[in-house]
Design a protein around this motif. Structure first.
Motif, PDB file in Angstrom:
ATOM      1  N   GLY A  87       0.802  -1.222   0.000  1.00 57.37           N
ATOM      2  CA  GLY A  87       0.000   0.000   0.000  1.00 57.37           C
ATOM      3  C   GLY A  87       0.832   1.267   0.000  1.00 57.37           C
ATOM      4  O   GLY A  87       0.366   2.323  -0.400  1.00 57.37           O
ATOM      5  N   GLY A  88       2.078   1.166   0.467  1.00 59.52           N
ATOM      6  CA  GLY A  88       2.929   2.353   0.507  1.00 59.52           C
ATOM      7  C   GLY A  88       4.264   2.055   1.156  1.00 59.52           C
ATOM      8  O   GLY A  88       4.421   1.053   1.856  1.00 59.52           O
ATOM      9  N   ASN A  90       7.279   4.315   3.283  1.00 62.46           N
ATOM     10  CA  ASN A  90       7.690   5.589   3.877  1.00 62.46           C
ATOM     11  C   ASN A  90       9.063   5.440   4.508  1.00 62.46           C
ATOM     12  O   ASN A  90       9.436   4.353   4.955  1.00 62.46           O
ATOM     13  CB  ASN A  90       6.694   6.029   4.960  1.00 62.46           C
ATOM     14  CG  ASN A  90       5.361   6.447   4.376  1.00 62.46           C
ATOM     15  OD1 ASN A  90       5.310   7.223   3.433  1.00 62.46           O
ATOM     16  ND2 ASN A  90       4.291   5.910   4.929  1.00 62.46           N
ATOM     17  N   LYS A 112       1.734  -1.813  13.461  1.00 60.08           N
ATOM     18  CA  LYS A 112       0.364  -1.309  13.541  1.00 60.08           C
ATOM     19  C   LYS A 112      -0.533  -2.126  12.619  1.00 60.08           C
ATOM     20  O   LYS A 112      -0.151  -2.409  11.490  1.00 60.08           O
ATOM     21  CB  LYS A 112       0.357   0.163  13.128  1.00 60.08           C
ATOM     22  CG  LYS A 112      -0.981   0.850  13.159  1.00 60.08           C
ATOM     23  CD  LYS A 112      -0.787   2.310  12.767  1.00 60.08           C
ATOM     24  CE  LYS A 112      -2.085   2.961  12.384  1.00 60.08           C
ATOM     25  NZ  LYS A 112      -1.892   4.311  11.863  1.00 60.08           N
ATOM     26  N   VAL A 117      -5.620  -3.178   7.148  1.00 58.79           N
ATOM     27  CA  VAL A 117      -4.451  -2.355   6.833  1.00 58.79           C
ATOM     28  C   VAL A 117      -3.447  -2.420   7.978  1.00 58.79           C
ATOM     29  O   VAL A 117      -3.821  -2.414   9.145  1.00 58.79           O
ATOM     30  CB  VAL A 117      -4.872  -0.886   6.576  1.00 58.79           C
ATOM     31  CG1 VAL A 117      -3.662  -0.013   6.268  1.00 58.79           C
ATOM     32  CG2 VAL A 117      -5.882  -0.803   5.449  1.00 58.79           C
ATOM     33  N   GLY A 118      -2.173  -2.497   7.610  1.00 56.78           N
ATOM     34  CA  GLY A 118      -1.137  -2.531   8.639  1.00 56.78           C
ATOM     35  C   GLY A 118       0.146  -1.883   8.153  1.00 56.78           C
ATOM     36  O   GLY A 118       0.301  -1.547   6.982  1.00 56.78           O
ATOM     37  N   VAL A 119       1.074  -1.729   9.109  1.00 56.34           N
ATOM     38  CA  VAL A 119       2.377  -1.138   8.810  1.00 56.34           C
ATOM     39  C   VAL A 119       3.451  -2.021   9.433  1.00 56.34           C
ATOM     40  O   VAL A 119       3.334  -2.455  10.586  1.00 56.34           O
ATOM     41  CB  VAL A 119       2.493   0.294   9.384  1.00 56.34           C
ATOM     42  CG1 VAL A 119       3.888   0.876   9.126  1.00 56.34           C
ATOM     43  CG2 VAL A 119       1.427   1.207   8.797  1.00 56.34           C
ATOM     44  N   LYS A 121       7.748  -2.264  10.047  1.00 59.79           N
ATOM     45  CA  LYS A 121       9.042  -1.583  10.010  1.00 59.79           C
ATOM     46  C   LYS A 121      10.071  -2.602   9.578  1.00 59.79           C
ATOM     47  O   LYS A 121      10.284  -3.610  10.256  1.00 59.79           O
ATOM     48  CB  LYS A 121       9.381  -1.015  11.388  1.00 59.79           C
ATOM     49  CG  LYS A 121      10.668  -0.245  11.414  1.00 59.79           C
ATOM     50  CD  LYS A 121      10.954   0.313  12.791  1.00 59.79           C
ATOM     51  CE  LYS A 121      12.279   1.048  12.767  1.00 59.79           C
ATOM     52  NZ  LYS A 121      12.734   1.373  14.106  1.00 59.79           N
ATOM     53  N   GLU A 135       9.393   1.894   6.277  1.00 54.92           N
ATOM     54  CA  GLU A 135       8.091   1.478   6.776  1.00 54.92           C
ATOM     55  C   GLU A 135       7.221   1.090   5.590  1.00 54.92           C
ATOM     56  O   GLU A 135       7.091   1.852   4.637  1.00 54.92           O
ATOM     57  CB  GLU A 135       7.422   2.600   7.572  1.00 54.92           C
ATOM     58  CG  GLU A 135       8.065   2.829   8.909  1.00 54.92           C
ATOM     59  CD  GLU A 135       7.329   3.868   9.732  1.00 54.92           C
ATOM     60  OE1 GLU A 135       6.306   4.429   9.280  1.00 54.92           O
ATOM     61  OE2 GLU A 135       7.790   4.132  10.857  1.00 54.92           O
ATOM     62  N   THR A 137       3.515  -0.099   4.274  1.00 54.97           N
ATOM     63  CA  THR A 137       2.072  -0.204   4.530  1.00 54.97           C
ATOM     64  C   THR A 137       1.524  -1.296   3.633  1.00 54.97           C
ATOM     65  O   THR A 137       1.873  -1.391   2.466  1.00 54.97           O
ATOM     66  CB  THR A 137       1.363   1.124   4.227  1.00 54.97           C
ATOM     67  OG1 THR A 137       1.940   2.143   5.048  1.00 54.97           O
ATOM     68  CG2 THR A 137      -0.137   1.027   4.505  1.00 54.97           C
ATOM     69  N   MET A 139      -2.065  -3.969   2.745  1.00 52.45           N
ATOM     70  CA  MET A 139      -3.501  -4.225   2.841  1.00 52.45           C
ATOM     71  C   MET A 139      -3.727  -5.708   2.594  1.00 52.45           C
ATOM     72  O   MET A 139      -3.178  -6.269   1.647  1.00 52.45           O
ATOM     73  CB  MET A 139      -4.265  -3.394   1.813  1.00 52.45           C
ATOM     74  CG  MET A 139      -4.166  -1.905   2.070  1.00 52.45           C
ATOM     75  SD  MET A 139      -4.618  -0.925   0.629  1.00 52.45           S
ATOM     76  CE  MET A 139      -3.242  -1.225  -0.449  1.00 52.45           C
TER      77      MET A 139
END
Length: 141
Positions: A87-88, A90, A112, A117-119, A121, A135, A137, A139
């Motif tokens: 999803g991304g 960062n 998270k 949805v989660g993140v 590291k 990081e 992201t 889904m």
């Protein structure tokens, strides 16, 4: 070793030449994972990146971290048979080269999760030295 290549292929849908995780050495399902990618000169991307000085592309190091994170999350019973989509990204940083012969250590901590949805590291290392981090992201669908 916790998971071999067959276990990994039973968990995530990626296949050669895009499967970038060879084995899982440690995992707390849904929380953290330590996986490995053995980088060889036979990787298809080395033909063009770069013929005179083969270097693993940074985006593929991030993808390897994302796949490791996906294995961690999709190993949870609640997510069996699902797919984790990127999803991304960062805070991505690249601090060193990954070359043929390196063993890429892929560490991902899920920091998270809210619904699908989660993140995570992620930190990629070679011989204990950080070569990339960021990081990620994801889904779950």
């Amino acid at each position: 070793m916790l998971m071999d290549i067959k276990d990994i292929m039973n968990t995530i849908p990626h296949r050669s030449p895009f499967l970038l995780v060879d084995r899982v050495e440690e995992m707390e399902t849904g929380k953290r994972i330590l996986a490995k990618k053995c980088v060889t000169y036979n990787e298809p991307f080395f033909a063009g990146h770069f013929p005179q000085e083969p270097v693993m592309p940074g985006v593929l190091i991030i993808e390897a971290l994302a796949q490791a994170g996906a294995i961690c999350v999709l190993s949870d019973e609640a997510n069996k048979g699902k797919i984790a989509f990127l999803g991304g990204v960062n805070k991505a940083k690249f601090r060193g080269k990954v070359v043929p012969g390196d063993v890429l250590s892929l560490e991902v901590e899920i920091i998270k999760v809210k619904g699908p949805v989660g993140v995570g590291k992620g930190t990629a290392k070679v011989d204990g030295k950080v070569v990339a981090s960021g990081e990620i992201t994801f889904m779950i669908g």
